[in-house]
Motif scaffolding. Structure first.
Motif, PDB file in Angstrom:
ATOM      1  N   UNK A 147       0.849  -1.198   0.000  1.00  0.00           N
ATOM      2  CA  UNK A 147       0.000   0.000   0.000  1.00  0.00           C
ATOM      3  C   UNK A 147       0.881   1.243   0.000  1.00  0.00           C
ATOM      4  N   UNK A 148       1.990   1.146   0.714  1.00  0.00           N
ATOM      5  CA  UNK A 148       2.999   2.212   0.739  1.00  0.00           C
ATOM      6  C   UNK A 148       4.347   1.542   0.926  1.00  0.00           C
ATOM      7  N   UNK A 149       5.378   2.100   0.280  1.00  0.00           N
ATOM      8  CA  UNK A 149       6.705   1.481   0.308  1.00  0.00           C
ATOM      9  C   UNK A 149       7.755   2.566   0.173  1.00  0.00           C
ATOM     10  N   UNK A 150       8.766   2.510   1.034  1.00  0.00           N
ATOM     11  CA  UNK A 150       9.894   3.431   0.920  1.00  0.00           C
ATOM     12  C   UNK A 150      10.854   2.850  -0.115  1.00  0.00           C
ATOM     13  N   UNK A 151      10.932   3.489  -1.254  1.00  0.00           N
ATOM     14  CA  UNK A 151      11.625   2.924  -2.394  1.00  0.00           C
ATOM     15  C   UNK A 151      13.126   2.968  -2.334  1.00  0.00           C
ATOM     16  N   UNK A 152      13.685   3.761  -1.446  1.00  0.00           N
ATOM     17  CA  UNK A 152      15.139   3.812  -1.315  1.00  0.00           C
ATOM     18  C   UNK A 152      15.531   3.393   0.091  1.00  0.00           C
ATOM     19  N   UNK A 153      16.855   3.350   0.325  1.00  0.00           N
ATOM     20  CA  UNK A 153      17.341   2.962   1.649  1.00  0.00           C
ATOM     21  C   UNK A 153      17.439   4.147   2.599  1.00  0.00           C
ATOM     22  N   UNK A 154      17.134   5.344   2.129  1.00  0.00           N
ATOM     23  CA  UNK A 154      17.258   6.532   2.965  1.00  0.00           C
ATOM     24  C   UNK A 154      16.255   6.504   4.117  1.00  0.00           C
ATOM     25  N   UNK A 155      16.557   7.260   5.159  1.00  0.00           N
ATOM     26  CA  UNK A 155      15.614   7.382   6.269  1.00  0.00           C
ATOM     27  C   UNK A 155      14.300   7.974   5.779  1.00  0.00           C
ATOM     28  N   UNK A 156      13.221   7.561   6.423  1.00  0.00           N
ATOM     29  CA  UNK A 156      11.923   8.099   6.036  1.00  0.00           C
ATOM     30  C   UNK A 156      10.812   7.425   6.806  1.00  0.00           C
ATOM     31  N   UNK A 157       9.579   7.758   6.422  1.00  0.00           N
ATOM     32  CA  UNK A 157       8.416   7.225   7.119  1.00  0.00           C
ATOM     33  C   UNK A 157       7.238   7.161   6.164  1.00  0.00           C
ATOM     34  N   UNK A 158       6.484   6.076   6.253  1.00  0.00           N
ATOM     35  CA  UNK A 158       5.208   5.938   5.552  1.00  0.00           C
ATOM     36  C   UNK A 158       4.098   6.031   6.598  1.00  0.00           C
ATOM     37  N   UNK A 159       3.148   6.938   6.384  1.00  0.00           N
ATOM     38  CA  UNK A 159       1.945   6.981   7.210  1.00  0.00           C
ATOM     39  C   UNK A 159       0.768   6.700   6.291  1.00  0.00           C
ATOM     40  N   UNK A 160       0.062   5.599   6.542  1.00  0.00           N
ATOM     41  CA  UNK A 160      -0.972   5.158   5.607  1.00  0.00           C
ATOM     42  C   UNK A 160      -2.233   4.751   6.353  1.00  0.00           C
TER      43      UNK A 160
END
Length: 294
Positions: A244-257
């Motif tokens: 449904x949501x995916x962090x496409x790179x290895x960088x830091x981040x967040x998915x809120x879904x």
């Protein structure tokens, strides 16, 4: 069925920088809560990274209660459930008169209460088996939470469909998986064939597990600078739709879904996995010894 707002957080876990890593993790959890998230999930080893042979590592593992309490306070303050990745704990075995290291994941609710914990069972063949104690034959527990019935697995547990089946048979609809899974976990032979082999493993297996168990999967992996071997690909995955949501790179981040659990129910109505597993004459059984298989 309910829809829940959930966050998976992908962090760069700096080795041995426990307070710095906690502060960064807490800032992400605050950002998730500000966006209305009811649950935030952090990666495995996010407080210390995994450097068990460093002389500074073991003393940090003695601080596990301090940081568990910090996350309980944070959850209560923000009114958000938190799965704080994993925390490595050092315990003294009084009988054997030796120390044990456990890799533990907790589910903390929005009131700061611990609703359950899981000790990693399937340890990676490398240094984990050398340093950690597995939960062995302990049963995989399912927890009643504000998001329904939840199970927790950790990293390499993903490779074992039996772990999912045990949780699904107990009614889990959401499986949470903190992870520290890198591209370098592949062999040289595998890397020569596909440098992104482990990312392919993760994407393929997460989607497969969601389908074959009619469940939602929240996968929070460690991240880091490009070119340093981090896999990333933290995601929220459902049957029918995949990520449904995916962090496409290895960088830091967040998915809120928004996690629509009606998708899980629709998939079960179609595939009827749980219905089959609950049958009294279900024809698959697992045996753990050669003698039992005969």
């Amino acid at each position: 069925m309910a829809t829940y707002k959930v966050a998976v957080i992908q962090l760069h876990c700096k080795p041995l920088q426990i307070e710095q890593n906690f502060s960064k993790a807490a800032s992400f959890v605050r950002a998730a809560a500000a966006q209305g998230a009811q649950l935030a999930v952090l990666p495995e080893y996010h407080l210390t990274n995994w450097v068990p042979k460093d002389e500074k590592f073991l003393p940090l593992c003695d601080q596990w209660e301090t940081y568990l309490a910090k996350y309980q306070e944070l959850a209560k303050e923000l009114g958000i459930c938190i799965v704080p990745g994993t925390i490595v704990e050092r315990h003294r075995d009084a009988v054997k008169e030796e120390d044990r290291l456990l890799n533990v994941s907790y589910f903390i609710d929005h009131r700061g209460e611990i609703l359950g914990k899981y000790i990693k069972k399937n340890l990676w063949q490398g240094t984990e088996r050398e340093h950690l104690t597995s939960s062995g034959r302990d049963v995989h527990d399912v927890f009643d939470t504000p998001l329904g019935k939840v199970g927790i697995l950790v990293c390499w547990d993903l490779a074992f469909p039996e772990a999912f089946r045990e949780l699904i048979c107990q009614g889990a609809k959401i499986i949470i998986i903190p992870s520290f899974w890198t591209l370098q976990d592949c062999s040289p032979a595998g890397l020569a064939r596909n440098p992104s082999s482990e990312a392919l493993f993760l994407d393929s297996t997460l989607t497969t597990r969601a389908f074959e168990n009619t469940c939602a999967i929240l996968f929070a992996n460690a991240g880091g600078p490009p070119g340093k071997g981090y896999a990333g690909v933290s995601q929220v995955t459902l049957p029918y739709v995949g990520p449904v949501a995916r962090l496409g790179s290895a960088a830091e981040g967040m998915c809120v879904v928004d996690l629509d659990m009606s998708v899980v129910e629709d998939a079960e109505q179609n595939y009827r996995i749980r219905e089959d597993l609950a049958r009294h004459d279900w024809h698959y059984d697992y045996r753990h010894s050669a003698k039992e298989r005969l």
